[in-house]
Design an enzyme around this catalytic site. Structure first.
Site, PDB file in Angstrom:
ATOM      1  N   GLY A   1       0.834  -1.210   0.000  1.00 19.73           N
ATOM      2  CA  GLY A   1       0.000   0.000   0.000  1.00 19.73           C
ATOM      3  C   GLY A   1       0.858   1.245   0.000  1.00 19.73           C
ATOM      4  CG  ASN A   2      -0.222   4.631  -1.582  1.00 17.38           C
ATOM      5  OD1 ASN A   2      -0.923   5.485  -1.065  1.00 17.38           O
ATOM      6  ND2 ASN A   2      -0.610   3.947  -2.656  1.00 17.38           N
ATOM      7  NE  ARG A   3       5.054   6.642   4.775  1.00 19.30           N
ATOM      8  CZ  ARG A   3       5.197   6.009   5.917  1.00 19.30           C
ATOM      9  NH1 ARG A   3       4.243   6.031   6.831  1.00 19.30           N
ATOM     10  NH2 ARG A   3       6.301   5.329   6.164  1.00 19.30           N
ATOM     11  CB  SER A   4      -2.778   8.018  -0.540  1.00 18.17           C
ATOM     12  OG  SER A   4      -3.913   8.804  -0.796  1.00 18.17           O
TER      13      SER A   4
ATOM     14  CB  ALA B   1      -1.374   7.411  -3.918  1.00 18.30           C
TER      15      ALA B   1
END
Ligand code: CTP
Length: 397
Positions: free
Chosen positions: A209-212, A276
């Site tokens: 995943g990512n930090r969005s 993102a």
């Protein structure tokens, strides 16, 4: 949006009436003039004094005291209203409004007003499902009333069911949406917005995943809604509530997002890709949980589709460029490579503009090379500025 607007807040006799205090407070804080009208039974659940203190305005409880106490006509509020909100709205008030009955101040106001009306029903689950309540709501909707909720959850009787008053933020969102019917995007534009960060599964438990946080994309969707646009929001996981009045499609992966975007852009005027999106996904996702029985683990990753590049059509394309170095130069390259009309560049190493922040400092670069550096603004304000540019470009065709 709400600044300087007159909101008539009707409160009726439901246990959820106590939540009207929070609604009154938030509307007032947002700059609205809130005129509270309570039915007699509502006053058994919450004291008019509470509302009077929260709004700083007299609270109307009795039509016949009006003229003497506040020197106002019985239809004065109906005429002053920019919007009428009834929260909570009981089955009884819904039935009376559907029948056109005007036997107290609230029902008189609704019958006499030309302003839009928002109902936030709250009642027992069986009362809500009763065909007569459903018929009444359908009649009111057909006459242009907006209805927000009710929601599923624990009801006053202790049971679970559909009948809980909608969340306060959702109710306020519905009011903003209704006020947006006269906004500069009303009846003209349909905007597709993506938000959040995609998740690419490794196994049933883990993902890449990512930090969005999703905040920027949601702010754009809400701002477009408040200006009257038809909005289609495609949301990767973001832990934000669905905004009222917006069609939300929830997705997890980049592939799901692409599929949803392809469907959503049909007939749309603009696509704003604030999500993102993962650039890589595991080549295969394990069917069962990967056990830690080996000393190391190597994942083979393959590229995901680039949605902005691959989804084509007769609509405006707005992209974001999350950069950590050479922000403008990199953003320009993306604008050209992805054939965008506008790119919103930000430096993610700046703590005020990073993931999860409520503010953002962005630079807008358009297809003609015009660069506009915006100051540090709230994401809501950044959203408005992006929309101003989108509207400008759509207007020119
Ligand atoms: N984007 C997309 N599909 C992808 C990846 C990104 O549509 N698979 C969109 C994003 O929503 C954003 C823009 O492309 O609007 C730029 O995303 P960004 O992550 O900044 O750039 P990338 O194209 O992924 O390039 P890089 O990661 O190399 O900077």
């Amino acid at each position: 949006m709400l600044t300087g607007k007159t909101v008539i807040l009707g409160i009726t006799g439901s246990i959820a009436a106590y939540k009207a205090a929070d609604i009154a407070s938030k509307l007032t804080q947002a700059g609205a003039r809130v005129e509270v009208v309570m039915t007699e039974s509502a006053t058994r659940f919450i004291a008019p004094l509470t509302l009077r203190n929260l709004t700083g305005r007299p609270v109307v409880t009795d039509m016949f005291e009006l003229a003497s106490e506040f020197s106002i006509e019985h239809v004065a509020l109906a005429e002053a209203a920019d919007v009428v909100l009834i929260a909570p709205a009981t089955a009884n008030v819904i039935a009376r409004l559907a029948a056109g009955i005007a036997d107290d101040m609230l029902s008189c106001t609704v019958l006499a007003t030309k302003a839009p009306v928002v109902l936030a029903p709250a009642m027992n689950v069986h009362m809500f499902h009763n065909p007569v309540t459903q018929e009444n709501l359908a009649r009111l909707k057909a006459r242009g009333f907006a209805v927000v909720g009710p929601e599923y959850g624990r009801l006053a009787e202790g049971k679970l069911g559909l009948g809980r008053l909608a969340e306060v933020d959702g109710i306020i969102g519905a009011v903003e949406q209704v006020l947006g019917r006269s906004g500069d995007l009303a009846g003209r534009w349909c905007i597709v917005v993506t938000a959040g960060g995609t998740r690419e599964p490794i196994d049933p438990v883990r993902y890449i995943g990512n930090r969005s946080s999703g905040k920027m994309g949601y702010a754009i969707a809400i701002a477009a809604r408040n200006r009257g646009a038809e909005v289609r929001l495609i949301a990767a996981p973001a832990s934000l509530p669905d905004p009222a009045g917006i069609e939300v499609v929830h997705v997890e992966t980049a592939a799901e997002m692409k599929e949803a975007v392809v469907k959503a852009v049909a007939g749309a005027d603009a696509l704003v890709m604030a999500a993102a999106v993962a650039d890589y996904q595991p080549k295969t996702a394990a069917k069962s949980k990967i056990k830690k029985d080996s000393p190391g683990l190597t994942l083979e990753l393959v590229r995901t589709a680039d949605i902005l590049t691959e989804v084509k059509g007769d609509f405006l394309k707005v992209g974001f460029a999350a950069e950590s170095e050479d922000v403008i130069a990199n953003a320009r390259k993306k604008l050209e490579k992805k054939q965008l009309d506008l790119i919103v560049a930000n430096d993610i190493t700046d703590k005020d503009s990073g993931f999860g922040a409520d503010t953002n400092k962005v630079t807008l670069i358009d297809r003609n090379g015009k660069i506009e550096e915006l100051p540090l603004l709230s994401k809501r304000e950044v959203a408005e500025r992006i929309l101003d540019r989108v509207v400008g470009m759509l207007g020119k065709g």
